[in-house]
Design a protein around this motif. Structure first.
Motif, PDB file in Angstrom:
ATOM      1  N   TYR A 179       0.822  -1.208   0.000  1.00 59.25           N
ATOM      2  CA  TYR A 179       0.000   0.000   0.000  1.00 59.25           C
ATOM      3  C   TYR A 179       0.859   1.262   0.000  1.00 59.25           C
ATOM      4  O   TYR A 179       0.390   2.331  -0.401  1.00 59.25           O
ATOM      5  CB  TYR A 179      -0.938   0.009   1.214  1.00 59.25           C
ATOM      6  CG  TYR A 179      -2.010  -1.065   1.130  1.00 59.25           C
ATOM      7  CD1 TYR A 179      -3.078  -0.948   0.253  1.00 59.25           C
ATOM      8  CD2 TYR A 179      -1.927  -2.217   1.909  1.00 59.25           C
ATOM      9  CE1 TYR A 179      -4.041  -1.930   0.160  1.00 59.25           C
ATOM     10  CE2 TYR A 179      -2.886  -3.205   1.835  1.00 59.25           C
ATOM     11  CZ  TYR A 179      -3.947  -3.058   0.957  1.00 59.25           C
ATOM     12  OH  TYR A 179      -4.905  -4.042   0.871  1.00 59.25           O
ATOM     13  N   ALA A 219       1.072   6.597  -2.447  1.00 57.26           N
ATOM     14  CA  ALA A 219       0.774   5.188  -2.179  1.00 57.26           C
ATOM     15  C   ALA A 219       1.301   4.349  -3.335  1.00 57.26           C
ATOM     16  O   ALA A 219       1.811   4.885  -4.329  1.00 57.26           O
ATOM     17  CB  ALA A 219      -0.727   4.977  -1.999  1.00 57.26           C
ATOM     18  N   GLU A 255       1.303   2.253  -6.642  1.00 59.55           N
ATOM     19  CA  GLU A 255       0.535   2.372  -7.891  1.00 59.55           C
ATOM     20  C   GLU A 255      -0.301   1.120  -8.147  1.00 59.55           C
ATOM     21  O   GLU A 255       0.151  -0.008  -7.951  1.00 59.55           O
ATOM     22  CB  GLU A 255       1.498   2.590  -9.058  1.00 59.55           C
ATOM     23  CG  GLU A 255       0.855   2.473 -10.424  1.00 59.55           C
ATOM     24  CD  GLU A 255       1.869   2.495 -11.536  1.00 59.55           C
ATOM     25  OE1 GLU A 255       1.688   1.753 -12.526  1.00 59.55           O
ATOM     26  OE2 GLU A 255       2.870   3.227 -11.417  1.00 59.55           O
ATOM     27  N   THR A 283      -4.586   4.488  -6.848  1.00 64.04           N
ATOM     28  CA  THR A 283      -4.020   3.915  -5.627  1.00 64.04           C
ATOM     29  C   THR A 283      -5.167   3.494  -4.722  1.00 64.04           C
ATOM     30  O   THR A 283      -6.325   3.880  -4.932  1.00 64.04           O
ATOM     31  CB  THR A 283      -3.129   4.924  -4.870  1.00 64.04           C
ATOM     32  OG1 THR A 283      -3.948   6.014  -4.404  1.00 64.04           O
ATOM     33  CG2 THR A 283      -2.019   5.466  -5.752  1.00 64.04           C
ATOM     34  N   ARG A 296      -5.976   2.058  -0.340  1.00 63.79           N
ATOM     35  CA  ARG A 296      -5.402   1.819   0.981  1.00 63.79           C
ATOM     36  C   ARG A 296      -6.396   1.076   1.856  1.00 63.79           C
ATOM     37  O   ARG A 296      -7.573   1.434   1.915  1.00 63.79           O
ATOM     38  CB  ARG A 296      -4.993   3.124   1.673  1.00 63.79           C
ATOM     39  CG  ARG A 296      -4.123   2.877   2.912  1.00 63.79           C
ATOM     40  CD  ARG A 296      -3.430   4.154   3.365  1.00 63.79           C
ATOM     41  NE  ARG A 296      -4.273   5.007   4.175  1.00 63.79           N
ATOM     42  CZ  ARG A 296      -4.423   4.886   5.501  1.00 63.79           C
ATOM     43  NH1 ARG A 296      -3.804   3.914   6.156  1.00 63.79           N
ATOM     44  NH2 ARG A 296      -5.183   5.718   6.163  1.00 63.79           N
TER      45      ARG A 296
END
Length: 365
Positions: A146, A159, A161, A345, A347
Motif C-alpha cells: 500500500y 501510495a 501504484e 491507488t 489503501r
C-alpha cells in the motif's frame, strides 16, 4: 435470532472514493434485502449517516461486492453499489472506477487471488458494465503493497501504484460508442455528444451554458437553475440513447468541458449527476477522454487532442488532473476505442465486521 447480524468487511479507500468491500457470499442475493442491508450498513437515509459507515458524501457512500468468478479468464466478479446518503436508495446501474481500484487488493487480501510475484494481475469482471478490467497490484514481500510513490490528485500523500487496464469498454450500457450514431447533436439548443465508453454520458461545452468550465464544485452546486436545465437535457439524452425514462437514475452521467489552462488536454467538470464530483470519476474519465479523440465531437476545437493512436489524455478537474492512456485505431473519419488505462491507488483502512439489525433479513410484513 440475535438482534444484530455481523457481516465481515474491509473498509478501503479506492482512488478518490471510500467504502466497505464485502464478499458477495456474505451479502443477501435478493435485491430488496440486499438494499436494506447496505442502507443500514452505511447509515442511510440520513444526511450525516451517523448510524453507519458512510461519510455523509456520495464519494464515501459507496460499496463494493466481490466474489470468485466462474467466467473463463476472469478471477473475480465485482458489483458496485452507490448508496444514497439521504434517500433509501441503492443504485447498481453505474460502475465506479475508483472503488474498482480496491478490488484487486481486496481479492488478494481475502485469498480469492494468489500472489504471483512482485506484481499480481487480477482480472475483474465488472457486473455493472459487463466488461473486463485487469488490475496490476504491487505485491512484493508476499503481501499487498500500500505504500509507494504514486500520487493521484484528490488524495493526500502517496501510495503504491495500481494500474487499471479497461477492456470491452465501448457500449457499456447501450452497445455502441455513439448510441444515436452522431458525434454531436442538439438538445435544448445546446450542442452535446452522447457517448458510451465505460459509462453512458452527455458531454457539453461550458460556454454553451454560460459557464467558464473552471468553476469549483461548490460554485456549480449552488446554481439550482443550471442543474435544473442540465437535468432536463439529461432526461432527453437518456431517451435518445435508448435508456428509457432515466428519472431517478444516475445514468447517463454528464460532463462539462472547457479549454485546458494547466497544461492538460481538456478542463472538465463531472456530475454524478445531481452534484459536481469533487475530483473526477475513472469511468467518466475514460468516456471524456474518448470524446476528446473522437472527430466531430463537442471536444473538437475545445480540447487539445494528443497525437497518435496510443496516447494519453490529461483531464483537468477541480482538485488536479486525471491521466487516461488510450489505445485507439483510426477508422476512416472516426476512431475505434480499443482499451483505456488509468493509474490509481488504494489503501486498506480497517478490517472487521459491520453490524446491522437482524430484522432486515426478514421479509417485510
Amino acid at each position: 435470532m440475535p438482534r444484530q447480524h455481523s457481516i465481515p468487511c474491509i473498509l478501503m479507500r479506492g482512488g478518490t472514493s471510500k467504502g466497505p468491500y464485502f464478499r458477495m457470499g456474505d451479502i443477501p442475493q435478493d435485491v430488496e434485502t440486499r438494499a436494506r442491508v447496505l442502507l443500514a450498513a452505511m447509515g442511510s437515509p440520513d444526511a450525516r449517516q451517523i448510524d453507519g459507515l458512510g461519510g455523509a458524501d456520495t464519494l464515501t457512500s459507496k460499496v463494493a461486492l466481490v466474489g470468485p468468478s466462474t467466467r473463463e479468464g476472469v478471477d473475480v466478479d465485482y458489483l458496485f453499489a452507490q448508496v444514497s446518503v439521504d434517500k433509501a436508495a441503492v443504485d447498481t446501474a453505474p460502475s465506479c472506477g475508483n472503488m474498482l481500484s480496491g478490488v484487486g487488493p481486496f481479492a488478494i487480501e481475502t485469498g480469492m487471488v494468489p500472489i504471483t510475484g512482485e506484481r499480481t494481475s487480477v482480472v475483474i469482471y465488472d457486473i455493472n458494465t459487463q466488461s473486463r478490467i485487469e488490475a496490476l497490484v504491487h505485491t512484493s514481500d508476499g503481501a499487498v503493497d500500500y505504500e509507494g510513490e504514486a500520487r493521484i490528485d484528490g488524495v493526500p500523500g502517496s501510495a503504491a501504484e495500481i494500474r487499471l487496464n479497461f477492456m470491452d469498454i465501448v457500449g457499456s450500457k447501450t452497445g455502441a460508442l455513439l448510441p444515436t450514431g452522431k458525434p454531436a447533436e442538439e438538445i435544448d439548443g445546446v450542442n452535446v455528444t452522447l457517448i458510451d465508453v465505460a459509462v453512458p454520458m452527455m458531454i457539453f461545452r461550458a460556454a454553451d451554458l454560460g459557464k467558464t468550465g473552471y468553476e469549483t464544485a461548490a460554485e456549480l452546486d449552488a446554481d439550482a437553475a443550471f442543474f435544473a436545465r442540465i437535468e432536463a437535457m439529461r432526461m432527453e439524452a437518456g431517451r435518445r440513447m435508448g435508456l428509457g425514462d432515466v428519472t431517478g437514475k444516475v445514468v447517463p452521467k454528464m460532463a462539462m468541458i472547457a479549454p485546458p489552462r494547466e497544461g492538460g488536454s481538456v478542463a472538465s467538470r463531472y456530475f454524478v449527476p445531481h452534484k459536481t464530483h469533487a475530483a473526477f470519476a475513472v469511468t467518466g474519465g475514460l468516456c471524456v477522454s474518448s470524446c476528446v479523440v473522437l472527430p466531430g465531437s463537442v471536444c473538437e476545437g475545445v480540447a487539445d487532442r494528443p497525437p497518435g493512436e496510443d496516447c494519453t489524455v490529461w483531464i483537468e478537474h477541480p482538485t488536479g488532473q486525471l491521466d487516461v492512456a488510450l489505445t485507439t485505431r483510426v477508422n476512416g473519419n472516426s476512431v475505434d476505442i480499443l482499451s483505456g488505462g488509468v493509474l490509481r491507488t488504494a489503501r486498506k483502512l480497517m478490517e472487521g465486521q459491520v453490524f446491522v439489525p437482524s430484522s432486515l433479513f426478514e421479509a417485510p410484513k
